[in-house]
Scaffold this motif. Structure first.
Motif, PDB file in Angstrom:
ATOM      1  N   ALA A 111       0.839  -1.203   0.000  1.00 35.67           N
ATOM      2  CA  ALA A 111       0.000   0.000   0.000  1.00 35.67           C
ATOM      3  C   ALA A 111       0.874   1.252   0.000  1.00 35.67           C
ATOM      4  CB  ALA A 111      -0.936  -0.018   1.202  1.00 35.67           C
ATOM      5  N   GLY A 112       1.948   1.224   0.783  1.00 34.99           N
ATOM      6  CA  GLY A 112       2.881   2.366   0.809  1.00 34.99           C
ATOM      7  C   GLY A 112       3.541   2.554  -0.539  1.00 34.99           C
ATOM      8  N   ASN A 113       4.004   1.446  -1.115  1.00 34.85           N
ATOM      9  CA  ASN A 113       4.644   1.519  -2.426  1.00 34.85           C
ATOM     10  C   ASN A 113       3.699   2.046  -3.496  1.00 34.85           C
ATOM     11  OD1 ASN A 113       7.381   0.918  -2.404  1.00 34.85           O
ATOM     12  ND2 ASN A 113       7.039  -1.287  -2.283  1.00 34.85           N
ATOM     13  N   SER A 114       2.392   1.699  -3.369  1.00 39.97           N
ATOM     14  CA  SER A 114       1.441   2.176  -4.379  1.00 39.97           C
ATOM     15  C   SER A 114       1.359   3.702  -4.380  1.00 39.97           C
ATOM     16  CB  SER A 114       0.045   1.622  -4.125  1.00 39.97           C
ATOM     17  OG  SER A 114       0.114   0.257  -3.917  1.00 39.97           O
ATOM     18  N   ILE A 115       1.457   4.299  -3.188  1.00 37.67           N
ATOM     19  CA  ILE A 115       1.442   5.767  -3.133  1.00 37.67           C
ATOM     20  C   ILE A 115       2.624   6.313  -3.921  1.00 37.67           C
ATOM     21  CG2 ILE A 115       1.618   7.815  -1.670  1.00 37.67           C
ATOM     22  CD1 ILE A 115       0.425   6.279   0.615  1.00 37.67           C
ATOM     23  N   VAL A 116       3.807   5.739  -3.652  1.00 37.46           N
ATOM     24  CA  VAL A 116       5.012   6.238  -4.323  1.00 37.46           C
ATOM     25  C   VAL A 116       4.879   6.046  -5.831  1.00 37.46           C
ATOM     26  CG1 VAL A 116       7.537   6.130  -4.433  1.00 37.46           C
ATOM     27  CG2 VAL A 116       6.385   5.738  -2.251  1.00 37.46           C
TER      28      VAL A 116
ATOM     29  N   VAL B 209       2.037   5.929  -7.676  1.00 37.41           N
ATOM     30  CA  VAL B 209       1.038   6.811  -8.294  1.00 37.41           C
ATOM     31  C   VAL B 209       1.504   8.270  -8.276  1.00 37.41           C
ATOM     32  CG1 VAL B 209      -1.271   7.777  -7.986  1.00 37.41           C
ATOM     33  CG2 VAL B 209      -0.937   5.312  -7.941  1.00 37.41           C
ATOM     34  N   VAL B 210       1.992   8.723  -7.131  1.00 37.84           N
ATOM     35  CA  VAL B 210       2.384  10.133  -7.034  1.00 37.84           C
ATOM     36  C   VAL B 210       3.765  10.361  -7.647  1.00 37.84           C
ATOM     37  CG1 VAL B 210       2.753  12.087  -5.463  1.00 37.84           C
ATOM     38  CG2 VAL B 210       1.000  10.387  -4.936  1.00 37.84           C
ATOM     39  N   GLY B 211       4.666   9.387  -7.449  1.00 34.38           N
ATOM     40  CA  GLY B 211       6.051   9.572  -7.890  1.00 34.38           C
ATOM     41  C   GLY B 211       6.362   8.973  -9.252  1.00 34.38           C
ATOM     42  N   GLY B 212       5.491   8.088  -9.769  1.00 33.17           N
ATOM     43  CA  GLY B 212       5.743   7.490 -11.080  1.00 33.17           C
ATOM     44  C   GLY B 212       6.303   6.089 -10.996  1.00 33.17           C
ATOM     45  N   ARG B 213       7.148   5.798 -10.008  1.00 32.20           N
ATOM     46  CA  ARG B 213       7.589   4.427  -9.747  1.00 32.20           C
ATOM     47  C   ARG B 213       8.089   4.337  -8.304  1.00 32.20           C
ATOM     48  NH1 ARG B 213      12.833   4.154 -13.769  1.00 32.20           N
ATOM     49  NH2 ARG B 213      13.909   5.958 -12.925  1.00 32.20           N
ATOM     50  N   GLU B 214       8.241   3.062  -7.841  1.00 30.83           N
ATOM     51  CA  GLU B 214       8.522   2.845  -6.421  1.00 30.83           C
ATOM     52  C   GLU B 214       9.925   3.279  -6.041  1.00 30.83           C
ATOM     53  OE1 GLU B 214       7.732  -1.235  -6.694  1.00 30.83           O
ATOM     54  OE2 GLU B 214       5.564  -0.971  -6.621  1.00 30.83           O
ATOM     55  N   VAL B 215      10.918   2.823  -6.829  1.00 32.03           N
ATOM     56  CA  VAL B 215      12.296   3.191  -6.521  1.00 32.03           C
ATOM     57  C   VAL B 215      12.717   4.291  -7.502  1.00 32.03           C
ATOM     58  CG1 VAL B 215      14.669   2.358  -6.320  1.00 32.03           C
ATOM     59  CG2 VAL B 215      12.765   0.840  -5.713  1.00 32.03           C
ATOM     60  N   HIS B 216      13.330   5.320  -7.005  1.00 33.52           N
ATOM     61  CA  HIS B 216      13.723   6.484  -7.796  1.00 33.52           C
ATOM     62  C   HIS B 216      12.564   7.071  -8.606  1.00 33.52           C
ATOM     63  CE1 HIS B 216      17.482   5.355  -6.314  1.00 33.52           C
ATOM     64  NE2 HIS B 216      17.889   4.555  -7.270  1.00 33.52           N
ATOM     65  N   PRO B 217      11.594   7.618  -7.871  1.00 36.14           N
ATOM     66  CA  PRO B 217      10.448   8.244  -8.533  1.00 36.14           C
ATOM     67  C   PRO B 217      10.914   9.316  -9.529  1.00 36.14           C
ATOM     68  CG  PRO B 217      10.108   8.176  -6.159  1.00 36.14           C
ATOM     69  CD  PRO B 217      11.510   7.727  -6.397  1.00 36.14           C
ATOM     70  N   ILE B 218      10.093   9.541 -10.559  1.00 38.79           N
ATOM     71  CA  ILE B 218      10.498  10.446 -11.636  1.00 38.79           C
ATOM     72  C   ILE B 218       9.687  11.732 -11.667  1.00 38.79           C
ATOM     73  CG2 ILE B 218      11.475   8.684 -13.157  1.00 38.79           C
ATOM     74  CD1 ILE B 218       7.950   9.832 -13.740  1.00 38.79           C
ATOM     75  N   ASN B 219       8.718  11.864 -10.749  1.00 36.76           N
ATOM     76  CA  ASN B 219       7.776  12.972 -10.891  1.00 36.76           C
ATOM     77  C   ASN B 219       8.114  14.200 -10.051  1.00 36.76           C
ATOM     78  OD1 ASN B 219       5.502  14.242 -11.890  1.00 36.76           O
ATOM     79  ND2 ASN B 219       4.112  13.305 -10.391  1.00 36.76           N
TER      80      ASN B 219
ATOM     81  N   PRO C  86      -7.022   0.231  -0.417  1.00 40.82           N
ATOM     82  CA  PRO C  86      -5.904  -0.540   0.142  1.00 40.82           C
ATOM     83  C   PRO C  86      -5.257   0.131   1.360  1.00 40.82           C
ATOM     84  CG  PRO C  86      -5.591  -0.164  -2.238  1.00 40.82           C
ATOM     85  CD  PRO C  86      -6.851   0.524  -1.852  1.00 40.82           C
ATOM     86  N   LEU C  87      -5.262   1.471   1.379  1.00 40.62           N
ATOM     87  CA  LEU C  87      -4.666   2.153   2.533  1.00 40.62           C
ATOM     88  C   LEU C  87      -5.524   1.972   3.777  1.00 40.62           C
ATOM     89  CD1 LEU C  87      -3.394   5.444   0.844  1.00 40.62           C
ATOM     90  CD2 LEU C  87      -1.974   3.653   1.848  1.00 40.62           C
ATOM     91  N   GLN C  88      -6.840   1.996   3.587  1.00 44.08           N
ATOM     92  CA  GLN C  88      -7.722   1.792   4.745  1.00 44.08           C
ATOM     93  C   GLN C  88      -7.556   0.384   5.306  1.00 44.08           C
ATOM     94  OE1 GLN C  88     -11.122   3.207   2.649  1.00 44.08           O
ATOM     95  NE2 GLN C  88     -11.188   5.161   3.763  1.00 44.08           N
TER      96      GLN C  88
END
Lengths: 274, 441
Positions: free
Chosen positions: B147-152, B154-164, B185-187
């Motif tokens: 669930a934590g990774n999904s945030i990264v 969606v908001v960051g573009g990818r889990e490791v080394h976000p691009i956004n 999923p977060l709930q």
């Protein structure tokens, strides 16, 4: 019926950020199933239990930057039936290969008060520069779906199904509007290997080449387009080619070619940094 | 130290930390003479090659320092550059950054709690082994982490080394529809995170307290993450720009990471214990009530209980993420406009494992003239050594295996990320017993 022996997998780290091996732990849905299909025999980040070699499969993360590591990778190779590198550092020396263009002693003295305590090589190089590599999985970081495909293919004894086309192909498949054409953005998609899912264009920015050069990358044509159509400065072009895969041959050359046009600009910056 | 009265206990590796290093302990008659936490992660020279790069490249480049906490690097980088340029982002963008950072706290803390730390308390070598007898818990951990990774993602573009992430905001603000998919999923993860706190609070903890100088950010109304003043349990209260006046980095011969000290005082601790002890009242509702239920002490002094605090911080980050998502109704302008100019700026943010300081000096066109980065693990390194120094004397008689495991656990208490500062920790205990020559096996 006799149970077949599980194949043994090891994960090794050299100079790197840990992000590629973390991708294995990021396979939340598959990790436990995977652990039942292959024996995780050596994975220091995740386990205290260490089994001796030889290993059927070694995944190697990171680049070679110290004399000790240049020896250690040879031992890893001797202990490994199949050796697959994961990520930009292991493929082409990673971002730390930016030192290859500079004086490493000067770098050491910028970061460390006592440079004499630090032992390092002048260059950061990929694993294939040191030992035979059976397959290179690209990316900074690697894509975890591709990592699973590589492990699965190994278990089945087939070639991994990893596309070697450009990011442009993925970008079209995703239905993105080409930002290089529509918005005039400098995008490295045409010369960069696919695998990421064309995420940068999907987030309204140009690809920055973190999967490295695709086969037969036409960097000169891209450089000409950037310079003539998009008005990019030589410095901007040099920076684009010389970041995450600076030491991969086509990007290295393209960056150096751009750099030739900007000697006065570099001298100015160096003078300011003094 | 290799005469007949010297004993060396060599334990192959300290695993389940992020990075490469060794621990060297020398004891004489049960007294600890020397503790050295060595980091041999090869130097990668980020501060050197940042010179001459454009400030706009700082978030993408510095993310590569650490694959475990790239968002922390991106957040400290953009805030420091924005400080140099006099840029302030809008409230919705600040919220989005907080949301992204919550994602990293959730996935990084859950990785540590379930995969790196819990196996110590339950006597397993790793999470895969633990999964055989604790399948429900391990599945829970994986679900929270996802669930934590999904945030990264969606908001960051990818889990490791976000691009956004970029200076001034984001390249693209996610669409409300994309963000909404995270909610359910977060709930579910929140309910599991509450169970996690109850689970880890029931572990047995070694009887050991130590009260170092705790250093963390403090914000007037929020549990700290992206901004605030740097405060300490000994009265430090400064702005990020004053960081170099208060703290110094020293280079010691046995490690590739620099040690940080409070000038004139010495070691200090950042991370979950410090954050919690200095900001407990600012936790979100459920997290705070769990803290009141399971951590009765006003100041938590046991580093082993960091696993409870991390679990409480996961609850907090989930509550915070849910709050931000619930009010995310439309995409804001993705970034604020600005122009590059000469200047200097600094920022401190709360990486999952502690304070992360960035400072940049920029030229007229935004070229980085000088960069300084102090990762959490190099700040905590000396304090980790102090923990061992205090922990070992009363336990010197323990059998070798147990003693070693305890040392490893004491180091893992602080979730050292050795790629930031180093990968395996090789543990060596030298025991010098000149009086009677008895040596432990």
């Amino acid at each position: 019926m006799r149970r077949e022996r599980l194949k043994k997998m090891a994960v090794w780290k050299f100079a790197s950020c840990d992000g590629c091996q973390l991708s294995l732990l990021d396979c939340e849905d598959e990790l436990l199933t995977l652990a039942g299909k292959i024996k995780i025999a050596h994975f220091i980040e995740a386990s205290r239990a260490v089994m001796r070699g030889p290993y059927d499969l070694s995944l190697v993360e990171g680049s070679i930057t110290t004399p000790d590591d240049a020896e250690r990778i040879k031992e890893v190779r001797r202990e490994s039936r199949t050796l697959i590198t994961i990520g930009a550092c292991a493929t082409s020396g990673g971002i730390q290969a930016l030192r290859n263009f500079a004086d490493v002693r000067e770098f050491t003295s910028i970061v460390y008060a006592r440079p004499e305590y630090i032992h390092t090589l002048a260059q950061s190089t990929g694993i294939a520069d040191h030992v035979k590599v059976d397959f290179e999985l690209r990316g900074c970081p690697i894509n975890k779906r591709q990592l699973l495909e590589v492990i699965l293919a190994f278990l089945k004894g087939r070639r991994p199904n990893i596309a070697s086309e450009s990011v442009c192909v993925e970008c079209k498949a995703r239905g993105n509007i080409c930002i290089a054409v529509a918005k005039g953005v400098a995008c490295m998609g045409p010369v960069t290997q696919a695998g990421c899912g064309a995420i940068c264009p999907a987030y309204d920015r140009g690809c920055y080449g973190c999967f490295g050069p695709k086969e037969h990358a036409n960097v000169n044509s891209l450089r000409a387009d950037w310079s003539e159509q998009k008005g990019l400065s030589p410095l901007a072009m040099e920076r684009l080619f010389h970041t995450f895969h600076a030491w991969a041959e086509p990007f290295r050359q393209a960056g150096l070619a751009a750099k030739q046009d900007l000697t006065p600009e570099i001298q100015r910056i160096e003078a300011e940094c003094e | 130290m290799s005469d007949s009265k010297t004993k060396t206990i060599k334990v192959s590796y300290l695993a389940r930390v992020e990075g490469e290093g060794a621990l060297h302990v020398r004891m004489r008659k049960g007294k600890v003479e020397d503790v050295q936490l060595k980091i041999f992660e090869p130097p990668r020279f980020f501060e050197a090659f940042l010179r001459g790069r454009n400030a706009l490249e700082a978030p993408d480049i510095t993310a590569r320092i650490c694959g475990i906490c790239p968002v922390a690097y991106q957040m400290s980088a953009v805030h420091a550059v924005e400080h140099a340029l006099g840029v302030t982002v809008t409230e919705p963008l600040r919220d989005l950054r907080r949301l992204l950072y919550c994602g990293e706290w959730i996935e990084s803390h859950t990785l540590h709690v379930y995969m790196l730390h819990a196996p110590d308390f339950l006597g397993f070598e790793d999470a895969m082994g633990m999964a055989k007898s604790h399948p429900k818990e391990v599945q829970m951990g994986l679900a929270i982490k996802k669930a934590g990774n999904s945030i990264v993602s969606v908001v960051g573009g990818r889990e490791v080394h976000p691009i956004n992430v970029k200076v001034g905001g984001f390249h693209r603000a996610p669409r409300p529809g994309e963000v909404r998919t995270l909610l359910e999923p977060l709930q579910r993860a929140l309910a599991m995170a509450v169970d996690t706190v109850r689970w880890v609070a029931g572990f047995s903890f070694p009887d050991f307290d130590r009260e170092p100088e705790f250093v963390a950010l403090r914000h007037p109304t929020e549990y700290p993450m992206c901004d605030g003043r740097v405060v300490s349990s000994e009265g430090i209260d400064i702005d990020a720009v004053q960081f170099d006046d208060q703290f110094a980095e020293i280079h010691v011969p046995y490690t590739n990471a620099l040690h940080s000290v409070v000038k004139g005082r010495g070691s200090y601790l950042t991370g979950p214990l410090a954050r919690f002890n200095l900001n407990r009242s600012l936790l979100a509702t459920t997290a705070r009530s769990l803290a009141d239920e399971f951590l009765l002490e006003i100041i938590v002094k046991s580093p082993f209980k960091s696993i409870i605090i991390r679990s409480i911080e996961i609850v907090h980050a989930l509550e915070e993420a849910i709050r931000i998502i619930e009010k995310y109704r439309e995409s804001p302008a993705p970034s604020v406009p600005f122009t590059l100019h000469a200047g200097a700026g600094a920022a401190v943010t709360e990486a999952p494992r502690g304070l992360l300081y960035h400072r940049y000096r920029l030229s007229e066109d935004g070229t980085i003239l000088d960069a300084k980065i102090i990762p959490p693990t190099s700040q905590n390194q000396k304090s980790i050594e102090d923990d061992l120094r205090d922990l070992l004397p009363s336990r010197a008689a323990l059998p070798k295996g147990e003693l070693t495991h305890l040392c490893e656990q004491a180091i893992r208490n602080h979730d050292p990320c050795i790629s930031c500062a180093t990968h395996f920790l090789r543990l060596e205990i030298h025991d010098v017993e000149p009086s009677d020559g008895t040596v432990m096996p």
